[in-house]
Design a protein around this motif. Structure first.
Motif, PDB file in Angstrom:
ATOM      1  N   ALA A  87       0.718  -0.883  -0.265  1.00 37.24           N
ATOM      2  CA  ALA A  87       0.112  -0.215   0.239  1.00 37.24           C
ATOM      3  C   ALA A  87       0.818   1.557   0.216  1.00 37.24           C
ATOM      4  CB  ALA A  87      -0.993   0.236   1.885  1.00 37.24           C
ATOM      5  N   THR A  88       1.762   1.589   0.366  1.00 33.54           N
ATOM      6  CA  THR A  88       3.109   2.184   0.790  1.00 33.54           C
ATOM      7  C   THR A  88       3.882   2.349  -0.471  1.00 33.54           C
ATOM      8  OG1 THR A  88       3.680   2.023   2.907  1.00 33.54           O
ATOM      9  CG2 THR A  88       4.812   2.857   2.360  1.00 33.54           C
ATOM     10  N   ALA A  89       4.172   1.752  -1.343  1.00 35.93           N
ATOM     11  CA  ALA A  89       4.773   1.476  -2.441  1.00 35.93           C
ATOM     12  C   ALA A  89       3.655   2.043  -3.485  1.00 35.93           C
ATOM     13  CB  ALA A  89       5.061   0.110  -3.018  1.00 35.93           C
ATOM     14  N   ALA A  90       2.853   1.559  -3.222  1.00 31.21           N
ATOM     15  CA  ALA A  90       1.515   2.474  -3.937  1.00 31.21           C
ATOM     16  C   ALA A  90       1.556   4.040  -4.156  1.00 31.21           C
ATOM     17  CB  ALA A  90       0.495   1.951  -4.402  1.00 31.21           C
ATOM     18  N   MET A  91       1.419   5.076  -2.988  1.00 31.96           N
ATOM     19  CA  MET A  91       1.337   6.011  -2.344  1.00 31.96           C
ATOM     20  C   MET A  91       2.740   6.476  -2.837  1.00 31.96           C
ATOM     21  SD  MET A  91      -1.171   6.041   1.242  1.00 31.96           S
ATOM     22  CE  MET A  91      -0.779   7.972   2.067  1.00 31.96           C
ATOM     23  N   ALA A  92       2.966   5.684  -2.890  1.00 35.63           N
ATOM     24  CA  ALA A  92       4.691   7.370  -3.316  1.00 35.63           C
ATOM     25  C   ALA A  92       4.934   6.317  -4.864  1.00 35.63           C
ATOM     26  CB  ALA A  92       5.807   5.967  -2.692  1.00 35.63           C
ATOM     27  N   GLY A  93       3.778   6.024  -5.488  1.00 32.51           N
ATOM     28  CA  GLY A  93       4.046   6.520  -7.155  1.00 32.51           C
ATOM     29  C   GLY A  93       4.298   4.933  -7.367  1.00 32.51           C
ATOM     30  N   TYR A  94       4.440   3.557  -6.930  1.00 35.66           N
ATOM     31  CA  TYR A  94       5.690   2.538  -7.034  1.00 35.66           C
ATOM     32  C   TYR A  94       4.773   1.506  -7.823  1.00 35.66           C
ATOM     33  CZ  TYR A  94      10.080   4.808  -6.148  1.00 35.66           C
ATOM     34  OH  TYR A  94      11.320   5.847  -6.561  1.00 35.66           O
ATOM     35  N   ALA A  95       4.755   0.995  -8.312  1.00 35.28           N
ATOM     36  CA  ALA A  95       4.330  -0.254  -9.023  1.00 35.28           C
ATOM     37  C   ALA A  95       4.828  -1.681  -8.056  1.00 35.28           C
ATOM     38  CB  ALA A  95       4.217  -1.185 -10.349  1.00 35.28           C
ATOM     39  N   VAL A  96       3.462  -2.216  -7.560  1.00 33.31           N
ATOM     40  CA  VAL A  96       4.317  -3.338  -6.366  1.00 33.31           C
ATOM     41  C   VAL A  96       4.797  -4.739  -7.741  1.00 33.31           C
ATOM     42  CG1 VAL A  96       4.283  -4.939  -5.001  1.00 33.31           C
ATOM     43  CG2 VAL A  96       3.040  -2.259  -4.958  1.00 33.31           C
ATOM     44  N   GLN A  97       5.751  -5.870  -7.150  1.00 35.93           N
ATOM     45  CA  GLN A  97       6.129  -6.978  -7.098  1.00 35.93           C
ATOM     46  C   GLN A  97       6.523  -7.619  -5.987  1.00 35.93           C
ATOM     47  OE1 GLN A  97       9.549  -7.251 -10.507  1.00 35.93           O
ATOM     48  NE2 GLN A  97       8.876  -9.554 -11.157  1.00 35.93           N
ATOM     49  N   ASN A  98       5.314  -8.897  -6.478  1.00 35.90           N
ATOM     50  CA  ASN A  98       5.768  -9.784  -5.200  1.00 35.90           C
ATOM     51  C   ASN A  98       6.530 -10.554  -5.652  1.00 35.90           C
ATOM     52  OD1 ASN A  98       3.720  -9.209  -3.187  1.00 35.90           O
ATOM     53  ND2 ASN A  98       2.228  -9.138  -4.428  1.00 35.90           N
ATOM     54  N   ILE A  99       7.453 -10.761  -4.393  1.00 33.86           N
ATOM     55  CA  ILE A  99       8.848 -12.134  -4.953  1.00 33.86           C
ATOM     56  C   ILE A  99       8.226 -13.150  -3.377  1.00 33.86           C
ATOM     57  CG2 ILE A  99      11.056 -12.050  -4.785  1.00 33.86           C
ATOM     58  CD1 ILE A  99      10.329 -10.474  -5.992  1.00 33.86           C
ATOM     59  N   LYS A 100       8.629 -14.532  -3.947  1.00 30.39           N
ATOM     60  CA  LYS A 100       7.904 -15.794  -3.588  1.00 30.39           C
ATOM     61  C   LYS A 100       8.788 -15.859  -2.411  1.00 30.39           C
ATOM     62  CE  LYS A 100       4.470 -18.621  -5.854  1.00 30.39           C
ATOM     63  NZ  LYS A 100       3.135 -17.935  -5.480  1.00 30.39           N
ATOM     64  N   SER A 101       8.758 -16.720  -0.998  1.00 28.61           N
ATOM     65  CA  SER A 101       9.222 -16.895  -0.719  1.00 28.61           C
ATOM     66  C   SER A 101      10.231 -18.457  -0.525  1.00 28.61           C
ATOM     67  CB  SER A 101       8.901 -16.716   0.624  1.00 28.61           C
ATOM     68  OG  SER A 101       8.227 -15.689   1.160  1.00 28.61           O
ATOM     69  N   ASN A 102      10.980 -18.874  -0.697  1.00 26.16           N
ATOM     70  CA  ASN A 102      11.531 -20.063  -0.782  1.00 26.16           C
ATOM     71  C   ASN A 102      10.842 -21.578   0.359  1.00 26.16           C
ATOM     72  OD1 ASN A 102      13.205 -20.548   1.581  1.00 26.16           O
ATOM     73  ND2 ASN A 102      14.955 -19.888   0.247  1.00 26.16           N
ATOM     74  N   GLU A 103      11.414 -22.703   0.442  1.00 29.08           N
ATOM     75  CA  GLU A 103      11.099 -23.707   0.668  1.00 29.08           C
ATOM     76  C   GLU A 103      10.906 -22.681   2.988  1.00 29.08           C
ATOM     77  OE1 GLU A 103      12.484 -27.078  -0.776  1.00 29.08           O
ATOM     78  OE2 GLU A 103      10.718 -26.726  -2.751  1.00 29.08           O
ATOM     79  N   GLN A 104      12.314 -22.555   3.116  1.00 29.47           N
ATOM     80  CA  GLN A 104      12.199 -22.108   4.429  1.00 29.47           C
ATOM     81  C   GLN A 104      11.583 -21.506   4.651  1.00 29.47           C
ATOM     82  OE1 GLN A 104      15.563 -22.571   2.604  1.00 29.47           O
ATOM     83  NE2 GLN A 104      15.234 -25.255   3.039  1.00 29.47           N
TER      84      GLN A 104
END
Lengths: 129, 439, 500
Positions: free
Chosen positions: C184-201
């Motif tokens: 939500a913060t990234a969007a308010m600062a004018g950025y697109a958000v890219q999610n990064i998947k976590s690994n098995e740990q």
């Protein structure tokens, strides 16, 4: 079991479309409403909005989730289901009937053929769950 | 350490239960280059008695026992003793956000009462559970107007609190919201309606006015609303002096109200924590930022309250949320709620009348710079040596004078904004008036 | 026999508006020492309001009873363990409340002359110094009002620096385990958000990260320890990957209670971070605020910090507004000063070693709970945890009982629930953070309760689904609340003007 009407077409995102004489009625599936739980709010586009297939046409909300609805077809919104604003629970009760969301005058006429038939969708949600 | 409720033998018992040898083993898996590997370079812990001494020394180093004519967004009002009695109860002070409705009905009910009182006070239909403060409520209201109208530009009056306008610009900059200012009438101190009209266009999402404005002058908000509405823009009404709403007509004509409740028993505390509000017309409820409490029933059919319309918020909608705001100012809002309860219908009116009387007594001795009606603040010109020299001289008499306006309004370089509340004594006003007259 | 904390006094209490009746009052003002003024004459008739419809009319004794009764319907840290994961609900020392109310601090006006504010400015200076030593960063602003406000400030700083270097860039990377405020913060600062998947740990995947970092990435927003309570062991390497491409590392300091005195973000590659004073530094949550969200940065971000900045001139503190590269103001005045006072009092009480000892006890408590509950609840990620532990409801769900139901049953045992259904990477998460201020006795009572519930689920899952039973209010109808929102009280009979 025929939960899903044979004359509708379905998307992987759990919308249905029913095309009659160039006008498609759009809704969300029984499976989608069951996953979401009690629907509390529906956000629909304005009449006259031009939609492209796969783009968001609005959203449905439960208490703790928001789900975008993607337009299964391209077209122009010619009618929205006004009754849902005051009675969103209709989507839980009758998702394939009274609780349709919008009517589109479709523009790309071949798009409907790319959607799933009832049997395919039935299999798809069976496999997904 | 008195805050750590364990003996060393209990620690060893627990370590043994975990199959761990020493406390150090609990973080041994951290990469070596990330470990601090030395003690923090800070003094050893001190006792309660020493802590009090430490802060008393600093408190005494600040101004104490001065009379003050400062307002400008932060006001000195009497704080009834009951306020701290109630907010000091551990059940309010040490509870979390009321997500678990079954064991948070105290906070939820109080917030519901707060929301109701804010609606009654402002003439709006819905209000949220509070914002950080007034200055951050303003850009949140502007973002709300942009979402509602689908337009982008925001017009803000130059007599909105200057620091609020700065915050608005910081927020708006990266969201594609151009912020433009419109001026004030040099005679009345109210907004310049012609300037506003000339700057309004089809892309204007909101017009922002404050009343009483930074000069203390009561605005013509209705005229601003008419102009805004004619061009399809919303009117955002801002207030910094909540006590004024005890006597001033509420902004029925506004679409959104953004304000600061510091005047309602919240200590000045060098600028915070305060509590902001956002209230609006009913139809905009789903565009409100922040937390909102709603009424419902429990499984036994009894009245109950819970946080509602949460799908607007960041923890569900993430990057599509109405705001990233998470905390509200629940405890501070509770202070304001208790304050509104104690004063109530008759008291808030009488309190406002006392403020009005005090400021008008002062204005009978010191001529206001502007002709517009004012509540408990007004701008006055200083003579000769100017505001800084005057204030320096007043300090010798144990008086903190008004805020010099030069920093925010260079064109009013010789002027100060003076505030008188129910706590301002007549004798101090006489002293101030005398100092200003012989300057 | 399970030991319970019980606080649910069930007195009835109406809303304050319903208790009101005309003519009652709870205030008395002193007589005016100046002439009264006719409001209509002074303000103009059209500017004077009618009486405030529905506003309270009630006496002092009824006021105190009303709010005291309401208070008894709340759970609180003062009543017992409050194991909300990532919320750090620790004891709130009362001396902090006392000192924040000292006249010279509580009545300090933000515009009083700097010469009369040296004590307040000294408090800010002292806390800034403590924050820098704790985080290993180079500069800090104490202005942001809360964590999310700090995030917003921090990302604006990143943006300002990158803009200064010629390109603000387009994307912010956020691990899928992140708090919702981050995207939500990234969007308010004018950025697109890219999610990064976590690994098995449950950790950031170094290779996955390396494959998405390019010249369009402005920053990675990472919580460390992450929301599983696990330290991101590759953080130094991850930071290197971002820095090599000219991007920044933002750390969400929500879980800083695991690190104070042990590890410093400034030493493991973080460029900018926020702290939550209302979590790590014990300032009271107050039912949802106020908070404090200082933002600490490395020196390359310092020129962009919000105005004003505390500075030293002629042997005195002053506020510096002459900062041409600053991102501007993020709020009026200088931050939640009253919260800063409390946080500093907490730090002084502990001292350097005391803070480290507190962290160790926080780790010990979380690990103790993990070992005691592991036989009963599924542990989806087995990496060593720090200050919190995340189980899942997998075993209980097979009996039809989900994490939310276990949480509600916990209320009957006299505890506040843990964090439910978060982080989202754990299906049916049970996220427990005990903090350091819990005694062994309290921890054991909590553990016994959780084990007892696990056994109840085996024996009688249906009973558990009906919980809580012992509260004044039981499960509330959130669906009805959301479908037809009622967010204010209205009188039975519609009042005149103001009601509509």
């Amino acid at each position: 079991m025929s939960t899903y009407p044979e004359n509708f077409r379905y998307t992987k995102e759990h919308e249905w479309a029913h095309l009659e004489g160039g006008v498609a009625t759009i809704g969300i599936t029984h499976h989608a409403q069951a996953e979401l739980g009690d629907i509390v709010f529906v956000d629909l586009p304005k009449v006259g909005t031009k939609l492209e297939k796969g783009h968001s046409l609005g959203s449905v909300e439960s208490v703790k989730a928001v789900s975008d609805i993607y337009s299964p077809l391209s077209g122009e919104v010619i009618e929205i289901n006004e009754g849902l604003a005051s009675a969103p629970e209709q989507i839980n009760h009758d998702p394939h009937g009274a609780a349709w969301l919008v009517k589109l005058r479709v523009t790309g006429d071949d798009e409907i053929k790319k959607l799933m038939a009832a049997s395919e969708y039935q299999e798809y949600v069976g496999a997904e769950s | 350490m008195r805050y750590l409720p364990k003996s060393d033998s209990e620690r060893h018992e627990m370590l043994a239960a975990c199959g761990i040898e020493s406390l150090e083993d609990l973080f041994a898996h951290l990469p070596k280059e990330a470990q601090l590997g030395r003690p923090l370079d800070m003094a050893p812990g001190i006792s309660e008695y020493e802590i009090i001494d430490f802060f008393k020394a600093r408190a005494d180093y600040n101004a104490t026992a001065y009379a003050s004519f400062l307002g400008a967004g932060v006001y000195r009002h009497y704080r009834p003793v009951l306020i701290d009695t109630i907010v000091s109860r551990g059940e309010f002070l040490t509870s979390y956000t009321p997500y678990q409705a079954e064991i948070s009905q105290g906070t939820l009910t109080a917030i519901f009462e707060f929301q109701t009182m804010i609606c009654q006070l402002t003439g709006m239909d819905v209000a949220n559970a509070s914002m950080y403060d007034g200055s951050t409520a303003v850009p949140e209201a502007a973002m709300m107007a942009v979402r509602i109208t689908g337009k982008s530009k925001v017009l803000v009056s130059r007599v909105v609190h200057p620091e609020y306008r700065e915050v608005l610009r910081t927020y708006a900059k990266h969201q594609g919201i151009p912020v433009e200012e419109f001026g004030y009438n040099a005679a009345s101190g109210q907004i310049d309606l012609e300037d506003l009209e000339s700057k309004l266009d089809g892309d204007t999402a909101a017009v922002i006015v404050q009343s009483p404005n930074f000069f203390g002058v009561v605005e013509n908000a209705r005229a601003a609303a008419d102009l805004a509405h004619k061009r399809g823009a919303l009117l955002i009404f801002v207030f910094t002096e909540a006590v004024s709403l005890g006597i001033l007509e509420p902004p029925y004509e506004a679409d959104i109200v953004a304000g600061e409740l510091q005047s309602f028993a919240i200590s000045p505390s060098y600028g915070g924590p305060f509590a902001g509000i956002i209230a609006a017309k009913e139809k905009y409820i789903r565009q409100l930022p922040g937390r909102l409490v709603g009424e419902t029933v429990d499984a036994r059919g009894n009245r109950a309250f819970c946080l509602t319309l949460s799908t607007r918020e960041q923890h569900i909608r993430r990057e599509k949320a109405t705001s990233n705001i998470c905390t509200n100012q629940a405890l501070i809002a509770l202070m304001a709620t208790v304050f509104m309860t104690i004063y109530g219908k008759a008291g808030l009116r009488e309190l406002a009348e006392q403020n009005l009387a005090k400021a008008h007594y002062l204005s009978s001795k010191i001529k206001p710079r502007f002709s517009g009606p004012f509540f408990n603040e007004f701008v006055a010109a200083t003579n000769g040596t100017g505001p800084d020299a005057l204030n320096q001289k007043l300090l010798e008499k144990k008086i903190i004078g008004g805020l010099p306006l030069a920093k925010f309004y260079p064109e009013l370089g010789n002027a100060v904004v003076l505030c008188a509340t129910e706590m301002t004594a007549r004798t101090h006003m006489d002293t101030l008036a005398e100092a200003m007259s012989i300057q | 026999m399970i030991r319970k904390v019980r606080s649910h006094i069930t007195q009835n209490e109406a809303l304050i508006f319903e208790e009101s009746s005309p003519g009652k009052s709870g205030y008395q003002l002193p007589p005016l020492d100046v002439p009264a003024v006719d409001a209509a004459a002074a303000l103009g008739k059209q500017n004077v309001r009618d009486e405030i419809d529905g506003f309270p009319e009630i006496s002092e004794v009824e006021t105190i009873r009303h709010f005291t009764r309401l208070s008894t319907w709340n759970y609180a840290i003062d009543l017992g363990l409050y194991p909300l994961g990532s919320c750090t609900m620790k004891y709130n020392p009362r001396v902090n409340e006392f000192v924040a109310r000292l006249d010279g601090l509580a009545w300090a006006h933000p515009y009083q002359p700097e010469s009369l504010s040296q004590g307040a400015l000294q408090v800010i200076a002292d806390l800034e110094a403590a924050m820098l030593e704790i985080t290993g960063m180079d500069a800090v602003t104490l202005q942001p009002a809360a964590g999310a406000h700090g995030e917003f400030t921090g990302i604006l700083l990143v943006r300002a620096l990158l803009e200064c270097r010629g390109n603000p860039r387009k994307r912010i990377l956020v691990p899928d385990s992140a708090h919702g405020t981050n995207p939500a913060t990234a969007a308010m600062a004018g950025y697109a958000v890219q999610n990064i998947k976590s690994n098995e740990q449950g950790l950031m995947d170094v290779e996955a990260l390396a494959s998405v970092v390019d010249e369009d990435v402005a920053a990675l927003m990472v919580t460390n320890p992450n929301t599983l309570g696990v330290f991101e062991e590759n953080i130094v390497h991850c930071a290197q990957i971002l820095h090599d491409k000219g991007a920044m590392v933002y750390m969400d300091g929500a879980n800083m209670n695991a690190l104070v005195g042990l590890a410093r973000p400034g030493d493991f590659g973080v460029d900018v971070m926020h702290l939550n004073l209302h979590k790590t530094f014990s300032t009271p949550h107050g039912g949802g605020g106020p908070g404090g969200g200082p933002v600490a940065v490395k020196k390359w971000l310092e020129p962009f910090l919000p105005i004003p900045r505390l500075a030293r001139k002629n042997d005195a503190w002053h506020l510096d507004y002459d900062r041409p590269r600053s991102i501007g103001r993020v709020r009026a005045f200088y931050g939640n000063f009253g919260v800063l006072v409390r946080a500093l009092a907490y730090i002084l009480a502990h001292g350097g070693n005391g803070l480290r000892n507190a962290t160790l006890d926080a780790l010990l408590n979380a690990n103790y709970i993990r070992h005691k509950l592991a036989p009963y609840f599924d542990l989806p990620y087995t990496s060593p945890n720090m200050h919190e532990v995340v189980f899942s409801d997998e075993r209980q769900a097979k009996r039809g009982v989900k994490t939310g139901d276990v949480a509600k049953r916990l209320i009957d045992y006299g505890f506040h629930p843990y964090t439910v259904s978060f982080p989202t990477i754990v299906h049916g998460a049970i996220m427990i953070e005990p903090t350091e201020t819990e005694s062994l006795r309290e921890l054991d009572a909590f553990i016994e309760s959780m084990i007892s519930i696990a056994k109840e689920i085996e024996a009688d899952p249906k009973m558990v689904l009906g919980a809580p039973y012992d509260t004044r209010t039981n499960r509330v109808d959130e669906v009805a609340a959301a479908r037809r929102p009622v967010v204010r009280w209205k009188p039975e009979r519609p009042a005149s003007k103001a009601a509509d």
